[in-house]
Design an enzyme around this catalytic site. Structure first.
Site, PDB file in Angstrom:
ATOM      1  N   LYS A  15       0.806  -1.226   0.000  1.00 14.66           N
ATOM      2  CA  LYS A  15       0.000   0.000   0.000  1.00 14.66           C
ATOM      3  C   LYS A  15       0.837   1.274   0.000  1.00 14.66           C
ATOM      4  CE  LYS A  15      -2.438  -0.608   3.653  1.00 14.66           C
ATOM      5  NZ  LYS A  15      -2.046  -0.025   4.813  1.00 14.66           N
ATOM      6  N   ARG A  90      -9.673   2.982   7.997  1.00 12.63           N
ATOM      7  CA  ARG A  90      -9.390   1.587   8.311  1.00 12.63           C
ATOM      8  C   ARG A  90     -10.617   0.894   8.905  1.00 12.63           C
ATOM      9  NH1 ARG A  90      -3.533   1.932   8.482  1.00 12.63           N
ATOM     10  NH2 ARG A  90      -2.567  -0.082   8.841  1.00 12.63           N
ATOM     11  N   ARG A 128      10.941  -6.474   5.277  1.00 11.03           N
ATOM     12  CA  ARG A 128      10.927  -5.040   5.591  1.00 11.03           C
ATOM     13  C   ARG A 128      11.502  -4.799   6.992  1.00 11.03           C
ATOM     14  NH1 ARG A 128       5.277  -1.937   5.434  1.00 11.03           N
ATOM     15  NH2 ARG A 128       4.987  -2.752   7.517  1.00 11.03           N
ATOM     16  N   ARG A 134      11.004  -1.335  11.794  1.00 13.94           N
ATOM     17  CA  ARG A 134       9.763  -0.813  12.382  1.00 13.94           C
ATOM     18  C   ARG A 134       9.423  -1.621  13.619  1.00 13.94           C
ATOM     19  NH1 ARG A 134       4.940   0.539   8.188  1.00 13.94           N
ATOM     20  NH2 ARG A 134       3.786  -0.418   9.892  1.00 13.94           N
ATOM     21  N   ARG A 145      -1.732  -7.636  13.489  1.00 16.82           N
ATOM     22  CA  ARG A 145      -2.127  -6.617  12.508  1.00 16.82           C
ATOM     23  C   ARG A 145      -2.955  -7.229  11.384  1.00 16.82           C
ATOM     24  NH1 ARG A 145       3.368  -4.619  10.988  1.00 16.82           N
ATOM     25  NH2 ARG A 145       2.323  -3.431   9.375  1.00 16.82           N
TER      26      ARG A 145
HETATM   27  P1  AMP Z   1       0.614   1.391   8.477  1.00 19.87           P
HETATM   28  O1  AMP Z   1       1.881   2.157   8.273  1.00 19.87           O
HETATM   29  O2  AMP Z   1      -0.525   1.857   7.591  1.00 19.87           O
HETATM   30  O3  AMP Z   1       0.802  -0.114   8.418  1.00 19.87           O
HETATM   31  O4  AMP Z   1       0.121   1.723   9.973  1.00 19.87           O
HETATM   32  C1  AMP Z   1       0.897   1.354  11.092  1.00 19.87           C
HETATM   33  C2  AMP Z   1       0.035   1.376  12.345  1.00 19.87           C
HETATM   34  O5  AMP Z   1      -0.447   2.701  12.583  1.00 19.87           O
HETATM   35  C3  AMP Z   1      -1.215   0.508  12.303  1.00 19.87           C
HETATM   36  O6  AMP Z   1      -0.949  -0.841  12.621  1.00 19.87           O
HETATM   37  C4  AMP Z   1      -2.082   1.193  13.364  1.00 19.87           C
HETATM   38  O7  AMP Z   1      -1.635   0.850  14.652  1.00 19.87           O
HETATM   39  C5  AMP Z   1      -1.758   2.661  13.144  1.00 19.87           C
HETATM   40  N1  AMP Z   1      -2.704   3.284  12.185  1.00 19.87           N
HETATM   41  C6  AMP Z   1      -2.434   3.722  10.926  1.00 19.87           C
HETATM   42  N2  AMP Z   1      -3.534   4.222  10.345  1.00 19.87           N
HETATM   43  C7  AMP Z   1      -4.539   4.108  11.246  1.00 19.87           C
HETATM   44  C8  AMP Z   1      -5.927   4.425  11.234  1.00 19.87           C
HETATM   45  N3  AMP Z   1      -6.515   4.944  10.153  1.00 19.87           N
HETATM   46  N4  AMP Z   1      -6.645   4.175  12.359  1.00 19.87           N
HETATM   47  C9  AMP Z   1      -6.079   3.655  13.452  1.00 19.87           C
HETATM   48  N5  AMP Z   1      -4.786   3.294  13.525  1.00 19.87           N
HETATM   49  C10 AMP Z   1      -4.013   3.517  12.430  1.00 19.87           C
END
Ligand code: AMP
Length: 191
Positions: A15, A90, A128, A134, A145
């Site tokens: 993504k 989300r 990654r 991360r 996740r």
């Molecule tokens: P990502 O980089 O999109 O994989 O996001 C990493 C983490 O950030 C996720 O596992 C959530 O803990 C948090 N996160 C990102 N976007 C959202 C969202 N829209 N709502 C709630 N938590 C989020």
């Protein structure tokens, strides 16, 4: 043509990478809520400290924290200029918030959902982890996740199918190939 796009996909579906590449092609901004949280965590802000607790467990950050952060970004006129949203919404509740922020004047152009098989997802995330370090790319957190994605984010699929704007894209294969597939479902996007 102004593109207002939401990118959906399981953790590790590409993504983030695809949002950036497609945004460049379309001349729009990318808003990644995950990246915004990581910036806040690195800067040690209060928002970052709050978010870390949830992110490190692989859980969603509560809407009381996430929604104001996104609203602040939209206040600068992003809805009119166009965007690719990576990681927001989300949940269906967040999708309803997005609708309100966009209003009837600036509807979403498309929702693009990236598909990869489960084995590929875990492999991508573990590789990654070696590069980006991360804090949420450990095996246990990755499992959670993916579970959170199935439970909270999958209902978004049906929500946007009903709207008639969801496109499912095969996200296996070379990065450029996937970008071209995404582009091919959008009007006036030149691969
Ligand atoms: P990502 O980089 O999109 O994989 O996001 C990493 C983490 O950030 C996720 O596992 C959530 O803990 C948090 N996160 C990102 N976007 C959202 C969202 N829209 N709502 C709630 N938590 C989020």
């Amino acid at each position: 043509m102004t593109y207002r796009i939401v990118m959906l996909g399981a953790p590790g579906s590409g993504k983030g990478t695809q949002s950036k590449l497609l945004a460049k092609k379309l001349g729009v901004e990318t808003i990644s809520t995950g990246a915004l949280f990581r910036e806040q965590m690195a800067a040690g802000t209060e928002l970052g400290q709050l978010a870390r607790f949830y992110i490190d467990g692989g859980n969603l950050v509560p809407d009381s924290v996430t929604v104001p952060m996104v609203e602040e970004h939209f206040a600068s006129g992003i809805a009119e200029r166009g965007f690719i949203l990576d990681g927001f919404p989300r949940t269906v509740a967040q999708a309803l918030v997005l609708d309100q922020m966009l209003g009837e004047e600036n509807p979403l152009t498309a929702v693009l959902e990236l598909w990869v098989d489960a084995e590929e997802v875990v492999n991508r995330l573990l590789s990654r982890a070696e590069v980006e370090h991360r804090s949420d790319d450990t095996a246990d957190v990755i499992r959670n996740r993916i579970e959170v994605y199935r439970e909270s984010t999958k209902p978004l699929h049906d929500f946007y199918v009903e709207r008639g704007i969801l496109h499912e894209i095969n996200a296996m294969g070379e990065i450029d190939e996937v970008t071209n597939r995404l582009c091919s479902v959008l009007r006036n996007c030149v691969a």
